[in-house]
Design a protein around this motif. Structure first.
Motif, short mmCIF file in Angstrom:
data_model
loop_
_atom_site.label_atom_id
_atom_site.label_comp_id
_atom_site.label_asym_id
_atom_site.label_seq_id
_atom_site.Cartn_x
_atom_site.Cartn_y
_atom_site.Cartn_z
N ILE A 36 0.85 -1.20 0.00
CA ILE A 36 0.00 0.00 0.00
C ILE A 36 0.88 1.24 0.00
CG2 ILE A 36 -1.61 1.37 1.38
CD1 ILE A 36 -2.83 -1.28 2.36
N GLY A 37 1.92 1.23 0.84
CA GLY A 37 2.84 2.36 0.88
C GLY A 37 3.53 2.59 -0.44
N ILE A 40 0.99 4.15 -2.92
CA ILE A 40 0.74 5.56 -2.63
C ILE A 40 1.94 6.41 -3.02
CG2 ILE A 40 0.41 7.23 -0.75
CD1 ILE A 40 -1.33 5.12 0.63
N ARG A 52 4.03 6.91 3.86
CA ARG A 52 3.64 6.20 5.07
C ARG A 52 2.69 7.04 5.92
NH1 ARG A 52 3.48 0.98 6.87
NH2 ARG A 52 3.65 0.88 9.14
N GLN A 55 -0.65 7.18 4.15
CA GLN A 55 -1.30 5.87 4.23
C GLN A 55 -2.01 5.67 5.56
OE1 GLN A 55 1.53 2.70 3.76
NE2 GLN A 55 0.16 1.12 4.56
N TYR A 59 -6.01 5.55 6.41
CA TYR A 59 -6.50 4.32 7.01
C TYR A 59 -7.37 4.62 8.23
CZ TYR A 59 -6.18 -0.22 9.48
OH TYR A 59 -6.46 -1.37 10.15
N SER A 65 -6.94 2.70 3.52
CA SER A 65 -6.14 3.67 2.77
C SER A 65 -6.69 3.82 1.36
CB SER A 65 -4.68 3.22 2.71
OG SER A 65 -4.15 3.08 4.02
#
Length: 247
Positions: A36-37, A40, A52, A55, A59, A65
């Protein structure tokens, strides 16, 4: 103090997926978290550190996220899900004991997850327990609105014709049990067993003493095994009492 809700009336058993049906310390979700990081960072063209921060902010504020990226930046869910769920599921090991305990629970069993069906099926297949579940209600079925949004639970209950007053919900995030409890469900929070390090935010591990949490366990398999035994004993006692001869 309000009495904790029991299980003798339960007809439908609803389970979250990640960090619920497998131990927190497997850290499988850590792989998703990392991807996910990466997604993004690449999409917004920012550093890993800034990605981070974004994210985790999304979230907490949006439930996932992904929802934050969709709302704030117009990300397409298909692209996001395809990327973040490309992970190695091999750390998961078959859990026949859990499967047997789930099978012994009377009634229907369903999955309610903020992940995708593909990811859910991969997890269930690795655990060897997929056959025990009637269906998976994923983020696509929820119209991309994640738990803890109230409308997501409403859609789930309507889609699968579940009476919340006769249902139990197993979750690893206490905030995702607020709405189920308000709807009348019996709620169970699954927490780390403390045997190994887990990669979680502090707020993700809170809530075990909150009033909307009826039961807490750090050993889901053991909890289900004992629950299945108790539910077998309860009807037997009720039957014995019902048919007791009059004196």
């Amino acid at each position: 103090m309000t009495a904790k809700r029991a299980f003798t009336h339960i007809e439908t058993w609803v389970f979250d997926l990640d960090n619920t049906l497998y131990p927190h310390h497997v850290n499988l979700w850590q792989q998703v978290d990392q991807r996910i990081g990466e997604f993004i960072g690449a999409y917004l063209e920012v550093s890993p550190e800034e990605a981070r921060v974004i994210q985790k902010d999304y979230y907490r504020r949006y439930g996932t996220s992904m929802r934050g990226m969709m709302t704030e930046h117009g990300v397409h869910a298909d692209d996001y899900l395809a990327y973040v769920h490309q992970i190695d599921h091999s750390p998961l090991e078959p859990n026949p004991a859990m499967g047997a305990a789930i099978a012994r629970l009377p009634g229907r069993k369903l999955i309610l997850t903020n992940g995708s069906t593909d990811h859910a099926e991969a997890v269930l297949n690795r655990l060897g327990i997929g056959e025990h579940f009637e269906a998976v209600f994923d983020i696509i079925a929820a119209d991309l609105e994640p738990k803890p949004a109230p409308q997501t639970y409403d859609k789930f209950l309507a889609r699968h014709d579940v009476d919340p007053a006769k249902a139990a919900m197993f979750e690893d995030l206490a905030r995702n049990l607020v709405v189920p409890h308000e709807l009348g469900m019996t709620t169970i929070l699954v927490v780390p067993d403390g045997s190994k390090e887990v990669v979680r935010e502090d707020w993700e591990l809170e809530g075990r003493d909150d009033p909307y949490v009826d039961h807490v366990t750090d050993n889901l398999t053991g909890f289900l095994q004992q629950l299945a035994k108790d539910l077998l004993v309860a009807p037997a006692k009720a039957g014995a009492h019902k048919h007791r001869p009059e004196s």
